[in-house]
Enzyme design. Structure first.
Site, PDB file in Angstrom:
ATOM      1  N   SER A 105       0.865  -1.185   0.000  1.00 33.05           N
ATOM      2  CA  SER A 105       0.000   0.000   0.000  1.00 33.05           C
ATOM      3  C   SER A 105       0.900   1.233   0.000  1.00 33.05           C
ATOM      4  O   SER A 105       1.925   1.248   0.675  1.00 33.05           O
ATOM      5  CB  SER A 105      -0.865  -0.017   1.252  1.00 33.05           C
ATOM      6  OG  SER A 105      -1.260   1.284   1.585  1.00 33.05           O
ATOM      7  N   HIS A 112     -37.900  20.628  16.674  1.00 33.04           N
ATOM      8  CA  HIS A 112     -38.639  19.872  15.646  1.00 33.04           C
ATOM      9  C   HIS A 112     -38.711  20.658  14.339  1.00 33.04           C
ATOM     10  O   HIS A 112     -39.644  20.486  13.562  1.00 33.04           O
ATOM     11  CB  HIS A 112     -40.048  19.511  16.136  1.00 33.04           C
ATOM     12  CG  HIS A 112     -40.066  18.924  17.510  1.00 33.04           C
ATOM     13  ND1 HIS A 112     -39.955  17.569  17.751  1.00 33.04           N
ATOM     14  CD2 HIS A 112     -40.129  19.519  18.730  1.00 33.04           C
ATOM     15  CE1 HIS A 112     -39.979  17.356  19.059  1.00 33.04           C
ATOM     16  NE2 HIS A 112     -40.067  18.512  19.672  1.00 33.04           N
ATOM     17  N   SER A 144     -25.122  25.481 -11.209  1.00 30.26           N
ATOM     18  CA  SER A 144     -25.765  24.296 -11.773  1.00 30.26           C
ATOM     19  C   SER A 144     -25.526  24.286 -13.271  1.00 30.26           C
ATOM     20  O   SER A 144     -25.597  25.327 -13.920  1.00 30.26           O
ATOM     21  CB  SER A 144     -27.267  24.357 -11.477  1.00 30.26           C
ATOM     22  OG  SER A 144     -27.988  23.571 -12.407  1.00 30.26           O
ATOM     23  N   LYS A 166     -29.122  29.112 -10.351  1.00 34.75           N
ATOM     24  CA  LYS A 166     -28.776  28.533  -9.055  1.00 34.75           C
ATOM     25  C   LYS A 166     -27.381  28.845  -8.537  1.00 34.75           C
ATOM     26  O   LYS A 166     -26.435  29.027  -9.287  1.00 34.75           O
ATOM     27  CB  LYS A 166     -28.953  27.009  -9.118  1.00 34.75           C
ATOM     28  CG  LYS A 166     -30.422  26.633  -9.139  1.00 34.75           C
ATOM     29  CD  LYS A 166     -30.620  25.162  -8.920  1.00 34.75           C
ATOM     30  CE  LYS A 166     -30.345  24.805  -7.490  1.00 34.75           C
ATOM     31  NZ  LYS A 166     -30.196  23.358  -7.349  1.00 34.75           N
ATOM     32  N   GLU A 189     -22.692  20.916   1.817  1.00 37.10           N
ATOM     33  CA  GLU A 189     -23.287  19.601   1.512  1.00 37.10           C
ATOM     34  C   GLU A 189     -22.225  18.504   1.577  1.00 37.10           C
ATOM     35  O   GLU A 189     -22.456  17.416   2.113  1.00 37.10           O
ATOM     36  CB  GLU A 189     -23.927  19.623   0.130  1.00 37.10           C
ATOM     37  CG  GLU A 189     -25.143  20.537   0.048  1.00 37.10           C
ATOM     38  CD  GLU A 189     -25.542  20.786  -1.394  1.00 37.10           C
ATOM     39  OE1 GLU A 189     -26.161  19.903  -1.992  1.00 37.10           O
ATOM     40  OE2 GLU A 189     -25.216  21.859  -1.925  1.00 37.10           O
ATOM     41  N   LYS A 228      -4.215   3.034   8.199  1.00 40.24           N
ATOM     42  CA  LYS A 228      -3.858   4.309   7.551  1.00 40.24           C
ATOM     43  C   LYS A 228      -4.945   4.820   6.635  1.00 40.24           C
ATOM     44  O   LYS A 228      -5.252   6.017   6.611  1.00 40.24           O
ATOM     45  CB  LYS A 228      -2.549   4.149   6.789  1.00 40.24           C
ATOM     46  CG  LYS A 228      -1.378   4.001   7.713  1.00 40.24           C
ATOM     47  CD  LYS A 228      -0.216   3.324   7.029  1.00 40.24           C
ATOM     48  CE  LYS A 228       0.557   2.477   7.992  1.00 40.24           C
ATOM     49  NZ  LYS A 228      -0.210   1.349   8.580  1.00 40.24           N
TER      50      LYS A 228
HETATM   51  N1  ARG Z   1       3.381  -1.821   6.436  1.00 40.32           N
HETATM   52  C1  ARG Z   1       3.037  -2.308   7.751  1.00 40.32           C
HETATM   53  C2  ARG Z   1       1.937  -1.434   8.354  1.00 40.32           C
HETATM   54  O1  ARG Z   1       1.635  -0.434   7.819  1.00 40.32           O
HETATM   55  C3  ARG Z   1       4.214  -2.256   8.636  1.00 40.32           C
HETATM   56  C4  ARG Z   1       5.025  -3.493   8.568  1.00 40.32           C
HETATM   57  C5  ARG Z   1       4.674  -4.404   9.637  1.00 40.32           C
HETATM   58  N2  ARG Z   1       5.473  -5.604   9.765  1.00 40.32           N
HETATM   59  C6  ARG Z   1       5.445  -6.685   8.997  1.00 40.32           C
HETATM   60  N3  ARG Z   1       6.117  -7.685   9.353  1.00 40.32           N
HETATM   61  N4  ARG Z   1       4.762  -6.728   7.882  1.00 40.32           N
HETATM   62  O2  ARG Z   1       1.362  -1.767   9.347  1.00 40.32           O
END
Ligand code: ARG
Length: 454
Positions: A22, A154, A275, A281, A288, A323
């Site tokens: 990621s 209300h 709009s 508008k 919103e 995260k």
């Molecule tokens: N990328 C992992 C996290 O964001 C950290 C690594 C954790 N350790 C592992 N052995 N994969 O939590």
């Protein structure tokens, strides 16, 4: 680069890489390096690196820190995560000595620290923004002067209050949000470094050295807890979500006020959108979206808690998903606070006068002052209101004679009670919708802001 090739004879499959890597942690680059510099101090103090090695590693880390700050740090597709990327880059800069940095450390304690450092910094920024929105509301309240509006229950007109009182009712929840962020900052103030993979280490590292060098207040008591717990991060997410929910209610007001039906407010072009189909508008999209993103925040908070629920101790890769939840909601809150502060500051507020029905309780209270029990007074005024409404009339059309006929305790002059402005002037209860209370609130909010400003 991965940090774990040794026992593997084959490289990672494409699908594994795609699924497990990621990029969300890339924003942790600066705090990851900061944490590594602190860890290095611990390694130096424990003589696990020589002075020369420590200096070389620190110089390399500081170079990475500069690259992070000026945006020149280069990420490679082969970097498994932020920790791997930093170690890879350190190797490029400092050479083989880079292999010593991860001594007495695991990515498990490293990521737990990174999140704490990152959120502690973010908390300060959100607190500054919340202070800004409170200030905008207080400024508007002060500028509202003696304008009187209907308060609602209300969504029906209820009592007359100063417009300022209504505006300040949106400031007080933000004050509590501010306090919640200050509270979570205190609990973030701890270093998990030294917990290593979760069981600690045989190497003589003192976790206090890294904690001190980061200026953190303390260290963990249990290494398993240090790497596995995300409750404080969840609390941060709750603080953000709670603030989003609070500003969603302000947002709803901003939307409602701009309707033709309400007609309380209009907003400058710079904070509204148009709009594509309806040329006339002007839409309050900011409010919103803030209202909508509060819903997504609740989803992320729930997702975060569901991710943690029932996880076996200690670190599990599930935790990597923290995260996505944290950053999405934190970013949304940052964006919403900035945009809403502008919208509140720029609003042109010109609410209509409330209907005189909002004085009905005042009339009942006049009877109470003259010895009638409230329940009876409520009944008497209720019957009067019912009769007027049956005749298609309003309080505005009532004259002194009619008022005196309502009850023997009433006099013709009491017709003046049916004026919403008088109603506000009569109000005297603590924290109620009176100009005195508004003045007290403005003073107290301004003092609070000044005291909480760093
Ligand atoms: N990328 C992992 C996290 O964001 C950290 C690594 C954790 N350790 C592992 N052995 N994969 O939590």
């Amino acid at each position: 680069m991965t940090l774990w090739g040794g026992r593997f004879s084959d490289g990672p499959a494409h699908s594994l890489w795609q699924f497990t890597v990621s990029h969300a942690d890339r924003r942790l680059l600066e705090v990851d390096v900061e944490g590594s510099i602190a860890h290095l101090a611990g390694l130096g103090a424990a003589e696990l690196v020589t002075r020369d090695e420590q200096a070389a590693l620190e110089a390399g880390l500081r170079e990475i820190s500069e690259e992070a700050a000026d945006g020149s740090f280069t990420w490679l597709d082969t970097d498994e995560d932020v920790h791997s990327a930093v170690e890879r880059r350190l190797g490029e800069i400092a050479g083989p000595v880079a292999a010593k940095l991860h001594t007495a450390r695991s990515r498990n304690d490293q990521i737990a620290l990174d999140i704490r450092l990152y959120l502690a910094g973010e908390a300060l920024r959100r607190m500054d923004q919340i202070r800004g929105l409170i200030e905008a509301l207080v400024d508007r309240a002060e500028a509202a002067g003696d304008v009187v509006v209907a308060s609602y229950t209300h969504l029906q007109q209820a009592q007359a209050v100063p417009l300022a009182h209504h505006l300040l009712a949106h400031a007080w929840p933000l004050v509590r949000d501010l306090d919640r962020f200050a509270g979570v900052r205190r609990r973030l103030d701890l270093s998990p470094l030294g917990a290593a993979a979760g069981g600690g280490t045989s190497l003589p590292i003192d976790p206090m050295v890294a904690a001190d060098s980061l200026g953190l207040g303390g260290v963990f008591d249990n290494s398993i807890d240090a790497v596995s717990s995300r409750d404080v991060a969840a609390e941060y997410l709750w603080c953000c979500t709670r603030a989003m929910v609070d500003i969603s209610r302000l947002s709803e007001d901003l939307v409602l006020w701009a309707t033709t039906e309400f007609g309380w407010a209009s907003y400058p072009d710079s904070v509204t959108t148009g709009s594509s189909a309806l040329p006339h508008k002007k839409n309050p999209d900011i409010a919103e979206l803030a209202r909508g993103k509060a819903g997504s925040a609740i989803g992320h908070l729930t997702g975060f808690l569901a991710m943690e629920k029932g996880l076996p101790l200690a670190y599990d890769r599930d935790l990597q998903q923290d995260k996505e939840h944290l950053f999405t909601v934190d970013d949304d809150l940052a964006g919403a606070l900035a945009a809403l502060t502008e919208m509140v500051s720029g609003a042109v507020l010109d609410p209509p006068h409330p209907s005189a029905w909002v004085t009905a309780m005042d009339l009942a209270e006049v009877l109470v002052e003259r010895g009638v029990a409230f329940r009876e007074a409520h009944e008497i005024v209720g019957r009067f209101v019912g009769a007027l409404q049956a005749g298609g009339r309003t309080f505005e059309s009532v004259d002194g004679g009619e008022i005196a006929a309502v009850h023997e305790a009433l006099e013709p002059g009491d017709v003046a009670v049916l004026d919403p402005v008088r109603s506000v002037a009569r109000r005297r209860s603590h924290g109620g919708g009176s100009f005195e209370s508004v003045a007290v609130q403005i003073r107290s909010l301004r003092e609070g802001l000044a005291a909480s400003d760093r």
